[in-house]
Design an enzyme around this catalytic site. Structure first.
Site, PDB file in Angstrom:
ATOM      1  N   LYS A   1       0.824  -1.211   0.000  1.00 16.18           N
ATOM      2  CA  LYS A   1       0.000   0.000   0.000  1.00 16.18           C
ATOM      3  C   LYS A   1       0.862   1.267   0.000  1.00 16.18           C
ATOM      4  CE  LYS A   1      -4.157  -2.102   0.994  1.00 16.18           C
ATOM      5  NZ  LYS A   1      -3.783  -3.499   1.012  1.00 16.18           N
TER       6      LYS A   1
HETATM    7  C1  PLP Z   1      -4.342  -4.633   0.592  1.00 16.72           C
HETATM    8  C2  PLP Z   1      -3.565  -5.892   0.575  1.00 16.72           C
HETATM    9  C3  PLP Z   1      -3.825  -6.920  -0.357  1.00 16.72           C
HETATM   10  C4  PLP Z   1      -4.970  -6.833  -1.356  1.00 16.72           C
HETATM   11  O1  PLP Z   1      -4.736  -5.883  -2.351  1.00 16.72           O
HETATM   12  P1  PLP Z   1      -5.925  -5.386  -3.319  1.00 16.72           P
HETATM   13  O2  PLP Z   1      -5.335  -4.329  -4.165  1.00 16.72           O
HETATM   14  O3  PLP Z   1      -7.015  -4.900  -2.426  1.00 16.72           O
HETATM   15  O4  PLP Z   1      -6.340  -6.578  -4.124  1.00 16.72           O
HETATM   16  C5  PLP Z   1      -3.021  -8.044  -0.339  1.00 16.72           C
HETATM   17  N1  PLP Z   1      -2.013  -8.178   0.561  1.00 16.72           N
HETATM   18  C6  PLP Z   1      -1.739  -7.220   1.464  1.00 16.72           C
HETATM   19  C7  PLP Z   1      -0.642  -7.450   2.431  1.00 16.72           C
HETATM   20  C8  PLP Z   1      -2.487  -6.041   1.510  1.00 16.72           C
HETATM   21  O5  PLP Z   1      -2.215  -5.097   2.430  1.00 16.72           O
END
Ligand code: PLP
Length: 457
Positions: free
Chosen positions: A108
């Site tokens: 993120k």
């Molecule tokens: C947010 C997140 C995901 C999922 O990602 P999306 O873009 O919502 O599909 C997977 N793994 C981790 C560690 C995350 O923080």
């Protein structure tokens, strides 16, 4: 470059407006009116340079290339690896792309760092302030706190469920020391936090009164920023090499960014396998063409505990031939009954997009974490393990497999230790995390109380 809504009833807006508003006024998601064609990344091109070119193409006339270069430079200075999202070979013709070199150890950060720079820059130029509110079950809140800490034009309020996020996740949100970051620990669960945020956004007067904005996974800037590492993977492995990506998926923002990269000419072909946990709505959607809301269940990969992913709407718009009325029809039905059957005219094209999805059980995820450790000597987080398990079961191919590692194992130390028996230390750059002072306020699970607190920020 204009942005249009997937539900066809909002006036086109420019890049900056699309990013600052999040959701389109007709309830749809913003997508570019046309897919810009962008030159492939060069083998020796820096991450910041590729990011600048891609984001400039998406921004069109709304921002200058110099402005964007500045944002990208500042955003990626906080990463502890010179290539930002390095590839690690972990098997024959198989690579792991580590997306967790940012300040809060999850992918993120890659998008959130850019978004924070973008918001602050644009708002400064317009002499405006905004209030960003987000509900988090863990990773988004930390990434937002780290990115927006110290921003001059933005107040950030993060709602997390009190005593229901992991200690490391909470520390990343509550220890920034920044006066513009406010942590509210809601006496309730994640759904309660989300309901409060949704209700605030539904109150149009409140939205304009406090200048409310959101940075959740449907924000176009997140998708745009995430398409960059697909382009750098293609460059690193060679422009002529066929690749297939495996993406641990929740709201499908990450996987959709791969599709966007392909549509913009940044990939040599496109194949993405969305790896999901026991919340298998997405896998069922690809198998049967039925979009079905099911209650999310808790798994060892909590960031992926999601029913139907919000970014699926952008894909549906494409397979519906960009017919906003048709997309709205599907979502109206889904909203009413919790279920929508995709018409054959969409199902056919959906099978030709390069997307597919596989689900992994909790037991398989845990077994995979152990097996991966035995084979490579490395610990992976439970989300990444869902991806490596799906990659392990893929049929043989000449295409190189690239698995997106979405978080560092140290972000989920309780699960990693319980499964593998290994303690996982925090990377050096955050080893003082536990010594930093925490600041958060407990608040009632009550819309009026939270609104009052947002007004006072
Ligand atoms: C947010 C997140 C995901 C999922 O990602 P999306 O873009 O919502 O599909 C997977 N793994 C981790 C560690 C995350 O923080």
């Amino acid at each position: 470059m204009q942005y249009i809504s997937t539900r066809g009833r909002a006036a086109p807006v420019d890049f900056v407006t699309a990013c600052l508003s999040g959701l389109a006024p007709d309830g749809g998601l913003f997508v570019p009116e046309v897919w810009p064609q962008i030159e492939l990344a060069g083998v020796n091109e820096s991450y910041v340079s590729v990011a600048t070119r891609i984001l400039s193409a998406f921004a069109g006339d709304a921002m200058s290339r110099d402005e964007i270069a500045g944002l990208c430079e500042r955003a990626y200075a906080s990463f502890d690896h010179h290539s930002v999202t390095p590839l690690v070979q972990d098997g024959p013709n198989r690579f792991r792309m580590d997306l967790h070199h940012g300040p809060t150890l999850a992918f993120k950060d890659v998008a959130m760092q850019v978004i924070a720079q973008l918001y602050d820059h644009v708002l400064k130029a317009r002499g405006r302030r905004m209030t960003i509110v987000c509900a988090t079950s863990g990773d988004t809140g930390g990434a937002a706190a780290a990115a927006f800490a110290g921003a001059s034009q933005v107040d950030l309020l993060i709602l997390h469920p009190h005593e229901r996020v992991s200690p490391v996740q909470r520390l990343f949100m509550t220890t920034t020391g920044a006066s513009n970051v406010h942590n509210l620990a809601v006496d309730g669960d994640f759904d309660d936090c989300q309901s409060i945020v949704k209700a605030m956004f539904a109150d149009r007067d409140f939205v304009s009164e406090v200048g409310l904005s959101g940075v959740n996974s449907i924000n176009w800037a997140r998708i745009a920023a995430q398409s960059v590492y697909y382009a750098t993977a293609q460059a690193a492995l060679g422009p002529d090499r066929a690749l297939r990506f495996v993406v641990p998926s929740g709201n499908m923002g990450d996987a959709l960014a791969g599709y966007v990269a392909a549509r913009c000419g940044l990939l040599n072909g496109f194949e993405v396998m969305c790896a999901v946990n026991e919340n298998r709505s997405l896998a069922e959607l690809f198998e049967s063409g039925v979009m079905r809301r099911t209650p999310a269940k808790a798994t060892p990969s909590p960031a992926m505990d999601i029913s139907v992913p919000s970014n699926f709407e952008r894909l549906l718009f494409e397979v519906a031939g960009r017919d906003g009325d048709a997309v709205r029809g599907v979502y109206d039905q889904y909203k009413q009954s919790g279920e929508a059957v995709l018409p054959q005219t969409m199902r056919g094209p959906l099978g030709c997009t390069g997307f597919a999805s596989q689900s992994v059980t909790n037991a398989e995820t845990e077994a995979e974490m152990i097996r991966y450790l035995e084979e490579t000597g490395e610990l992976i987080c439970p989300h990444t393990a869902v991806g490596t398990k799906v990659a392990r079961d893929l049929p043989e191919s000449d295409a190189a497999t690239v698995i997106l590692a979405t978080a560092h194992a140290a972000k989920f130390p309780e699960t990693v230790e319980a499964v593998t028996g290994r303690k996982v230390p925090l990377p050096e750059r955050c080893d003082d995390l536990k010594a930093r002072g925490e600041v958060f306020e407990q608040i009632a699970n009550d819309l009026a109380a939270v609104k009052a607190r947002v007004r006072g920020a």
